[in-house]
Design a protein around this motif. Structure first.
Motif, PDB file in Angstrom:
ATOM      1  N   HIS A  88       0.859  -1.192   0.000  1.00  0.00           N
ATOM      2  CA  HIS A  88       0.000   0.000   0.000  1.00  0.00           C
ATOM      3  C   HIS A  88       0.892   1.237   0.000  1.00  0.00           C
ATOM      4  O   HIS A  88       2.023   1.211   0.476  1.00  0.00           O
ATOM      5  N   ASP A  89       0.367   2.310  -0.571  1.00  0.00           N
ATOM      6  CA  ASP A  89       1.136   3.545  -0.651  1.00  0.00           C
ATOM      7  C   ASP A  89       0.421   4.724  -0.003  1.00  0.00           C
ATOM      8  O   ASP A  89       0.815   5.869  -0.184  1.00  0.00           O
ATOM      9  N   GLY A  90      -0.641   4.451   0.743  1.00  0.00           N
ATOM     10  CA  GLY A  90      -1.415   5.519   1.360  1.00  0.00           C
ATOM     11  C   GLY A  90      -2.607   5.941   0.516  1.00  0.00           C
ATOM     12  O   GLY A  90      -3.570   6.486   1.024  1.00  0.00           O
ATOM     13  N   TRP A  91      -2.530   5.691  -0.787  1.00  0.00           N
ATOM     14  CA  TRP A  91      -3.632   6.023  -1.682  1.00  0.00           C
ATOM     15  C   TRP A  91      -4.320   4.779  -2.215  1.00  0.00           C
ATOM     16  O   TRP A  91      -5.518   4.768  -2.455  1.00  0.00           O
ATOM     17  N   SER A  92      -3.544   3.751  -2.448  1.00  0.00           N
ATOM     18  CA  SER A  92      -4.118   2.528  -2.988  1.00  0.00           C
ATOM     19  C   SER A  92      -3.420   1.318  -2.371  1.00  0.00           C
ATOM     20  O   SER A  92      -2.334   1.427  -1.818  1.00  0.00           O
TER      21      SER A  92
END
Length: 144
Positions: A88-92
């Protein structure tokens, strides 16, 4: 009134009202090449066992190095396994699942000089290759 969430995190979200999308096989392999840690799932002594492992995507297969008796027994018997990776990257968030058969590797060479190391500092790790029968993935939008 609850409005449908709009996917804003990635161009891969074809329907802006949907928070999830299936990944094509090439998108799954692209993601598998960017990560290094996953989980292998297999049956051992009548139980479902899960082990975290470092790995490399080697062509269109997965290679791990391990001293886990559970993983090595599955590979020696060429049993079906499931291998899962997510990030995860914080957005997706994405998740890729590889279903296939494990086997002990005879050769030590990896394609393109890829570097593989065991999750633990062990000197007696054995390389195991997962030969995929199926690769699936999902991308989930996490944007508010």
């Amino acid at each position: 009134m609850n409005e449908p969430r709009t996917a804003r995190s990635t161009a891969e979200m074809p329907d802006p009202r949907s928070p999830a999308v299936d990944l094509a096989p090439y998108q799954c392999w692209t993601r598998l090449r960017t990560s290094r840690t996953g989980r292998i799932v297999t049956m051992h002594a009548g139980r479902i066992e899960v082990r975290p492992l470092n790995y490399v995507a080697d062509g269109h297969s997965i290679v791990v190095q391990t001293s886990s008796e559970v993983v090595l027994a599955a590979a020696a018997d060429r049993r079906p396994v499931v291998f899962e990776v997510d990030e995860h990257d914080g957005w997706s968030v994405w998740s890729v699942v590889v279903r296939g058969t494990a086997s002990v590797m005879d050769e030590d060479e990896l394609m393109d000089g890829a570097h593989l190391r065991s999750m633990l500092a062990v000197t007696n790790g054995t390389r195991v290759r997962i030969h995929p029968d199926e690769v699936t993935g999902r991308l989930f939008d996490q944007a508010p």
